[in-house]
Design a protein around this motif. Structure first.
Motif, PDB file in Angstrom:
ATOM      1  N   ALA A  64       0.977  -1.249  -0.104  1.00  0.00           N
ATOM      2  CA  ALA A  64       0.273  -0.135   0.173  1.00  0.00           C
ATOM      3  C   ALA A  64       0.872   1.575   0.146  1.00  0.00           C
ATOM      4  O   ALA A  64       0.579   2.444   0.388  1.00  0.00           O
ATOM      5  CB  ALA A  64      -1.322  -0.047   1.265  1.00  0.00           C
ATOM      6  N   SER A  65       1.947   1.126  -0.630  1.00  0.00           N
ATOM      7  CA  SER A  65       3.113   2.139  -0.990  1.00  0.00           C
ATOM      8  C   SER A  65       3.093   3.046  -0.082  1.00  0.00           C
ATOM      9  O   SER A  65       3.747   2.529   1.561  1.00  0.00           O
ATOM     10  CB  SER A  65       1.984   3.037  -1.859  1.00  0.00           C
ATOM     11  OG  SER A  65       3.263   4.110  -2.688  1.00  0.00           O
ATOM     12  N   HIS A  66       2.879   4.673   0.060  1.00  0.00           N
ATOM     13  CA  HIS A  66       3.358   5.244   0.922  1.00  0.00           C
ATOM     14  C   HIS A  66       1.980   5.505   1.731  1.00  0.00           C
ATOM     15  O   HIS A  66       1.591   6.371   3.122  1.00  0.00           O
ATOM     16  CB  HIS A  66       3.162   6.831   0.481  1.00  0.00           C
ATOM     17  CG  HIS A  66       1.949   7.437  -0.446  1.00  0.00           C
ATOM     18  ND1 HIS A  66       1.163   6.425  -1.900  1.00  0.00           N
ATOM     19  CD2 HIS A  66       0.689   8.191   0.130  1.00  0.00           C
ATOM     20  CE1 HIS A  66       0.272   6.906  -1.746  1.00  0.00           C
ATOM     21  NE2 HIS A  66      -0.534   8.253  -0.973  1.00  0.00           N
ATOM     22  N   LEU A 281      12.202   8.104   0.054  1.00  0.00           N
ATOM     23  CA  LEU A 281      11.471   6.817  -1.073  1.00  0.00           C
ATOM     24  C   LEU A 281      10.163   6.992   0.268  1.00  0.00           C
ATOM     25  O   LEU A 281      10.186   7.623   0.594  1.00  0.00           O
ATOM     26  CB  LEU A 281      12.501   5.731  -0.477  1.00  0.00           C
ATOM     27  CG  LEU A 281      13.831   5.502  -0.505  1.00  0.00           C
ATOM     28  CD1 LEU A 281      14.147   3.918  -0.517  1.00  0.00           C
ATOM     29  CD2 LEU A 281      13.994   6.723  -2.160  1.00  0.00           C
ATOM     30  N   ASP A 282       9.362   6.191  -0.764  1.00  0.00           N
ATOM     31  CA  ASP A 282       8.326   5.699  -0.173  1.00  0.00           C
ATOM     32  C   ASP A 282       8.284   4.605   0.678  1.00  0.00           C
ATOM     33  O   ASP A 282       9.421   4.090   0.103  1.00  0.00           O
ATOM     34  CB  ASP A 282       7.199   6.502  -0.616  1.00  0.00           C
ATOM     35  CG  ASP A 282       6.290   5.183  -2.011  1.00  0.00           C
ATOM     36  OD1 ASP A 282       7.708   4.476  -2.406  1.00  0.00           O
ATOM     37  OD2 ASP A 282       5.709   5.190  -2.948  1.00  0.00           O
ATOM     38  N   GLY A 283       7.397   4.245   1.357  1.00  0.00           N
ATOM     39  CA  GLY A 283       6.804   2.502   1.696  1.00  0.00           C
ATOM     40  C   GLY A 283       6.996   1.953   0.347  1.00  0.00           C
ATOM     41  O   GLY A 283       8.063   0.497   0.395  1.00  0.00           O
ATOM     42  N   ASP A 284       7.012   1.805  -0.585  1.00  0.00           N
ATOM     43  CA  ASP A 284       7.677   0.507  -1.267  1.00  0.00           C
ATOM     44  C   ASP A 284       8.536   0.868  -2.245  1.00  0.00           C
ATOM     45  O   ASP A 284       8.807   0.206  -3.961  1.00  0.00           O
ATOM     46  CB  ASP A 284       6.224   0.172  -2.234  1.00  0.00           C
ATOM     47  CG  ASP A 284       5.440   1.344  -3.160  1.00  0.00           C
ATOM     48  OD1 ASP A 284       5.368   2.413  -2.927  1.00  0.00           O
ATOM     49  OD2 ASP A 284       4.918   1.163  -3.966  1.00  0.00           O
ATOM     50  N   ALA A 285       9.327   2.051  -2.557  1.00  0.00           N
ATOM     51  CA  ALA A 285      10.206   2.736  -3.039  1.00  0.00           C
ATOM     52  C   ALA A 285      10.251   2.931  -5.032  1.00  0.00           C
ATOM     53  O   ALA A 285      10.651   2.644  -5.548  1.00  0.00           O
ATOM     54  CB  ALA A 285      11.432   2.102  -2.682  1.00  0.00           C
ATOM     55  N   ASP A 286       9.328   3.596  -5.058  1.00  0.00           N
ATOM     56  CA  ASP A 286       8.473   4.131  -6.374  1.00  0.00           C
ATOM     57  C   ASP A 286       7.967   5.396  -6.512  1.00  0.00           C
ATOM     58  O   ASP A 286       8.491   6.020  -7.537  1.00  0.00           O
ATOM     59  CB  ASP A 286       7.321   3.000  -7.046  1.00  0.00           C
ATOM     60  CG  ASP A 286       5.923   3.254  -6.362  1.00  0.00           C
ATOM     61  OD1 ASP A 286       5.854   4.270  -5.229  1.00  0.00           O
ATOM     62  OD2 ASP A 286       5.149   2.499  -6.689  1.00  0.00           O
ATOM     63  N   ARG A 287       8.751   5.969  -5.142  1.00  0.00           N
ATOM     64  CA  ARG A 287       8.533   8.215  -5.161  1.00  0.00           C
ATOM     65  C   ARG A 287      10.188   8.067  -5.238  1.00  0.00           C
ATOM     66  O   ARG A 287      10.209   7.332  -4.452  1.00  0.00           O
ATOM     67  CB  ARG A 287       7.600   8.180  -4.814  1.00  0.00           C
ATOM     68  CG  ARG A 287       5.737   7.764  -4.791  1.00  0.00           C
ATOM     69  CD  ARG A 287       4.970   9.073  -3.852  1.00  0.00           C
ATOM     70  NE  ARG A 287       3.627   8.244  -4.244  1.00  0.00           N
ATOM     71  CZ  ARG A 287       2.587   8.919  -3.978  1.00  0.00           C
ATOM     72  NH1 ARG A 287       3.089  10.038  -2.923  1.00  0.00           N
ATOM     73  NH2 ARG A 287       1.133   8.830  -4.103  1.00  0.00           N
TER      74      ARG A 287
HETATM   75 ZN    ZN Z   1       4.654   3.817  -3.451  1.00  0.00          ZN
END
Ligand code: ZN
Ligand code: NG1
Length: 534
Positions: A64-66, A281-287
């Motif tokens: 759930a990303s960020h 970075l955000d929680g899943d490292a795509d930002r």
């Molecule tokens: Zn993310």
């Protein structure tokens, strides 16, 4: 006879009072107990997707990303590492909302017949999760579904979202008609590919000084450590903060790209000296976003817009220096891009800009219209995509001087460094570090390319967000009738004013964004527009 799907599904029943919809970025439905049935059913769909595409590998990412640690979500990854084809989102929603097992099987069979799926084709699904506490149980729901559907699966454990996208693309480009594989389909292969491209691009350049990276207490922390180890401290001196992955409640808490972007301040754990480069970075490292504190202590944000402009200008220069004349570079943004960045791209860099609705799938798609499309959301999610023609030109162009040859080599290494499948914070981080080294810039020089207009983003709770319908890449409301006219008349009162309202795709709220020449005015404009919307 009971079907294996019915039997397996009974272990992951759907909560009766819930309706689910595939959101702008996959699905985020909070709490594990709610998601259990959703993930199970997404697993069934992943197997069908693979069968429909002749057994190509399909990815499933649990993250759930960020968002807050209690949330979780699930996303499908298509064969070239892109997000799930839009027309299949409705199939995901249909399976997720089947009220019981019998109806689930009926809808599943309906999909098989309407999509003409050959169920004897072997399905291949690969999966990974971020560091959330609910991840392992959701993996069980997923693998139960894949087993019941007879699909082959490989569990890659804990990865960043972009690493899973990378693996999917590698697996599907190993064989003809693909002439070259995207990379080795392993986690090590990922570090090798981007790490060696980074080292190559830094040859003969000043060694970048230390950089502090806030990893949001998420999966980015161990993965960035592994990447840094591969590259070596000599040329990648990274100081990691917020790496408490064994304390799941700390994920994205007071740290991470979303915190820094929305709060416009340092994560409390970052103790840095003025003018030192910092990134989150955000929680899943795509930002990814950058920032620094000025000599007078002022916080300065270098967000997705600043990254896009930096990357676009660097690639444009490199293409020119390599003697390539027919490669069109363009930038894709959303309505949230700061007006100053758009003006800088069009007027100073002389590049075209396309504005799309929010959500990376829209940006990614628009970016493929250019030979080289640079896309970033202001929140730091983005990457660069090259067309087939651009790849061919870069691979086969004949340089006419040593300077052209060196620019061309750099351009070729850049292709390896960039994760074209999806926005990737680790690859983007290396990319920015390379560009700053080439330009011999610190964060202040980068920041001074243009000055952001003061802006404000507010979240407005409304009775029913679905009544807000937009046009013009979400910049204008067509419904409720009359609201846009009121916004227009407010905007007209402010120097360099711009504002829009749109329903969030991921939260039950309307977002209002405003810009104006002065900070106080931007804030006032946001408040007034929010009053009109509520
Ligand atoms: Zn993310
Ligand atoms: P919504 O909730 O639709 O505004 C948010 C972000 C998007 C995108 C998605 C997916 C803002 C204003 N919106 O979308 O940019 O990242 O989440 O994560 O940042």
């Amino acid at each position: 006879m009971t079907s294996p799907i019915i039997e397996a599904s009974q272990k992951h029943p759907k909560p009766q009072d819930r309706t689910f919809a595939y959101g702008t970025a996959g699905r985020r439905w909070g709490y594990r107990s709610l998601l259990d049935s959703v993930v199970f059913r997404v697993g069934l769909l992943a197997a069908l997707r693979s069968q429909k595409l002749n057994g190509k590998a399909i990815g499933v990412m649990i993250t759930a990303s960020h968002n807050v640690p209690e949330d979780n979500g699930v996303k499908l990854v298509d064969p070239m590492g892109e997000m799930l084809e839009a027309s299949w989102e409705a199939h995901a929603t249909s399976l997720a909302n089947a009220p019981n097992e019998e109806e689930l099987v009926a809808r599943h069979e309906h999909l098989i017949s309407s999509l003409k799926i050959n169920t004897s084709t072997p399905a291949h699904v690969i999966l990974a999760k971020d560091t959330r506490e609910s991840g392992p149980a959701l993996v069980v729901a997923l693998t139960d579904a894949l087993t019941s559907a007879g699909a082959k699966y490989d569990d890659y454990g804990t990865l960043t979202t972009p690493q899973l996208h990378y693996l999917v693309r590698c697996l599907n480009t190993q064989h003809p008609p693909h002439s070259e594989p995207y990379g080795e389909p392993t986690e090590e292969g990922y570090y090798k590919k981007i790490g060696s491209a980074y080292a190559k691009l830094l040859q003969g350049k000043p060694r970048p000084g230390p950089i502090t990276v806030d990893c949001a207490n998420g999966v980015g922390a161990p993965k960035l450590k592994a990447l840094a180890e591969y590259i070596g401290k000599e040329i990648f001196d990274v100081r990691i903060v917020n790496d408490l992955v064994d304390q799941p409640s700390k994920l994205n808490y007071q740290c991470g790209a979303d915190f820094v972007k929305t709060q416009q301040r340092l994560p409390p754990a970052s103790q840095v000296s003025p003018l030192a480069r910092c990134a989150s970075l955000d929680g899943d490292a795509d930002r990814l976003i950058y920032y620094f504190t000025d000599s007078d202590g002022t916080f300065r944000l270098l967000d997705g817009d600043k990254i896009a402009t930096l990357v676009a200008s660097f690639i444009t220069d490199l293409v020119k220096s390599a003697g390539i004349s027919d490669l069109k570079v363009g930038v894709v943004q959303t309505a949230y891009a700061n007006g100053s960045s758009t003006a800088y791209i069009t007027k100073t860099l002389g590049l075209p800009v396309i504005c799309t609705p929010t959500g990376v799938k829209h940006l990614h798609h628009a970016a493929t219209k250019f030979d080289c499309g640079v896309y970033f959301e202001a929140n730091g999610h983005g990457t660069v995509v090259f067309s087939h023609a651009a790849h061919a030109t870069i691979a086969s162009h004949s340089p006419e001087s040593p300077a052209q040859a060196s620019a061309l080599e750099n351009l070729q290494a850049l292709r390896a460094l960039i994760n074209e499948a999806v926005g990737d914070a680790l690859s983007d981080l290396l990319l920015v570090e390379v560009i700053l080294a080439h330009k011999r810039w610190g964060p202040k020089e980068w920041d001074s390319t243009y000055t952001d207009l003061p802006n404000r983003l507010v979240r407005v709770e409304v009775k029913d967000r679905t009544v807000f319908k937009t046009t013009d890449a979400e910049r204008r409301l067509v419904e409720p009738v009359g609201v846009q006219e009121k916004i227009d008349s407010l905007v007209g009162k402010y120097k360099q004013g711009r504002a829009f309202a749109r329903a969030s795709g991921t939260e039950d709220a309307v977002r209002v964004y405003s810009e104006a020449a002065e900070r106080g005015e931007a804030e006032e404009l946001a408040r007034l527009v929010a009053d009109v919307v509520v």
